[in-house]
Design a protein around this motif. Sequence first.
Motif, mmCIF file in Angstrom:
data_model
loop_
_atom_site.group_PDB
_atom_site.id
_atom_site.type_symbol
_atom_site.label_atom_id
_atom_site.label_comp_id
_atom_site.label_asym_id
_atom_site.label_seq_id
_atom_site.Cartn_x
_atom_site.Cartn_y
_atom_site.Cartn_z
ATOM 1 N N ASN A 3 0.846 -1.190 0.000
ATOM 2 C CA ASN A 3 0.000 0.000 0.000
ATOM 3 C C ASN A 3 0.885 1.245 0.000
ATOM 4 O O ASN A 3 2.089 1.156 -0.245
ATOM 5 C CB ASN A 3 -0.977 -0.017 1.192
ATOM 6 N N ARG A 4 0.293 2.401 0.272
ATOM 7 C CA ARG A 4 1.051 3.650 0.185
ATOM 8 C C ARG A 4 2.240 3.681 1.146
ATOM 9 O O ARG A 4 3.294 4.236 0.819
ATOM 10 C CB ARG A 4 0.129 4.842 0.469
ATOM 11 N N LYS A 7 5.110 1.190 0.107
ATOM 12 C CA LYS A 7 5.834 1.767 -1.032
ATOM 13 C C LYS A 7 6.691 2.958 -0.601
ATOM 14 O O LYS A 7 7.823 3.134 -1.065
ATOM 15 C CB LYS A 7 4.841 2.202 -2.113
ATOM 16 N N LEU A 8 6.148 3.784 0.299
ATOM 17 C CA LEU A 8 6.879 4.971 0.759
ATOM 18 C C LEU A 8 8.185 4.594 1.444
ATOM 19 O O LEU A 8 9.224 5.235 1.229
ATOM 20 C CB LEU A 8 5.995 5.785 1.721
ATOM 21 N N ASP A 132 5.435 13.823 4.480
ATOM 22 C CA ASP A 132 5.085 12.728 3.572
ATOM 23 C C ASP A 132 4.012 11.818 4.150
ATOM 24 O O ASP A 132 3.329 11.104 3.397
ATOM 25 C CB ASP A 132 6.338 11.916 3.256
ATOM 26 N N PRO A 166 -0.663 9.750 3.438
ATOM 27 C CA PRO A 166 -0.727 8.482 4.170
ATOM 28 C C PRO A 166 -0.853 8.687 5.677
ATOM 29 O O PRO A 166 -0.256 9.602 6.260
ATOM 30 C CB PRO A 166 0.591 7.803 3.811
ATOM 31 N N ASP A 188 -3.302 3.587 6.867
ATOM 32 C CA ASP A 188 -2.525 2.845 5.881
ATOM 33 C C ASP A 188 -1.538 1.893 6.545
ATOM 34 O O ASP A 188 -1.034 0.971 5.900
ATOM 35 C CB ASP A 188 -1.744 3.827 4.992
#
Length: 313
Positions: A3-4, A7-8, A132, A166, A188
Amino acid sequence: MTNRITKLFNIQYPIIQAGMIWNSGWRLASASSNAGILGLIGAGSMYPDVLREHIQKCKKATDKPFGVNVPMLYPNVEEIMDIIVEEGVEIVFTSAGNPKTWTKWLQDRGITVVHVVSSVKFALKAQDAGVDAVVAEGFEAGGHNGRDETTTLTLIPMVKEQIHIPLIAAGGIACGKAMLATIILGADAVQVGSRFVASNESSAHQSFKDVVVNSKEGDTQLTLKELAPVRLIKNKFFNDIQELYKSSPTPEQLRELLGRARAKRGMFEGDLEDGELEIGQIAGLINDIKPVAEIVQDMVTEFEDAKKMVASL
């Protein structure tokens, strides 16, 4: 589990090991990262040269992503930030301060920035500052806490309605079922602190770990709101605070009682009487001390089982 957040941070599971003072050294952070989650070194209990040493040791112990948690209220924060950049740390979680102070400075140097908040208002401020992602931490959490006493299951959907970046849930999360619950509410990922205190790799004193494992419902309470709200295990020091409150103390009198290095004495050195013992309400559900890898696998397995259970309803 992509998910976000995975990936982050380039991690396998959407779980962050909280960067807790006197608990989150390089051993805990590297073990967490090696287990497929994001490990964080807790800079709040470290002098700058000690932090540099922990970062360097963590880099040798893992080739996976890890980060540093920085409470911005500390006087040597500028030196800490310089060390983080010099050592090539790519992820920083900030807390206890205005996110506008450091977010752009860190991002300009290629660092992903996450800020810890306890309310919708501060989540929006963090988003406006350009972070972020945010960690929304509920009233159940251990250590320093928000003044509004908003619980995690209330806070997460409220924050989710207002932000688009996120969202990481924290406070009272130590198992896969709680992880699923907060993700259903809009998170998330989850940030987990207390469960990792009771791990083999935590830098906490063994006596403190044992107290956490033996804690029951009601053994922690939020106090010292006049200074900075903190959730503590009830011990002699906690009782001394409550006794002082009977005389309607000034903030200065509370500071005098608190003194210096209480948290180190309690959590790192094992002074269970006069030390400050910070832990979350979820301690009442923590019943053993085990390796980080096992804790992570237990959470992931329970999360997947809980998903199947919900789907069958």
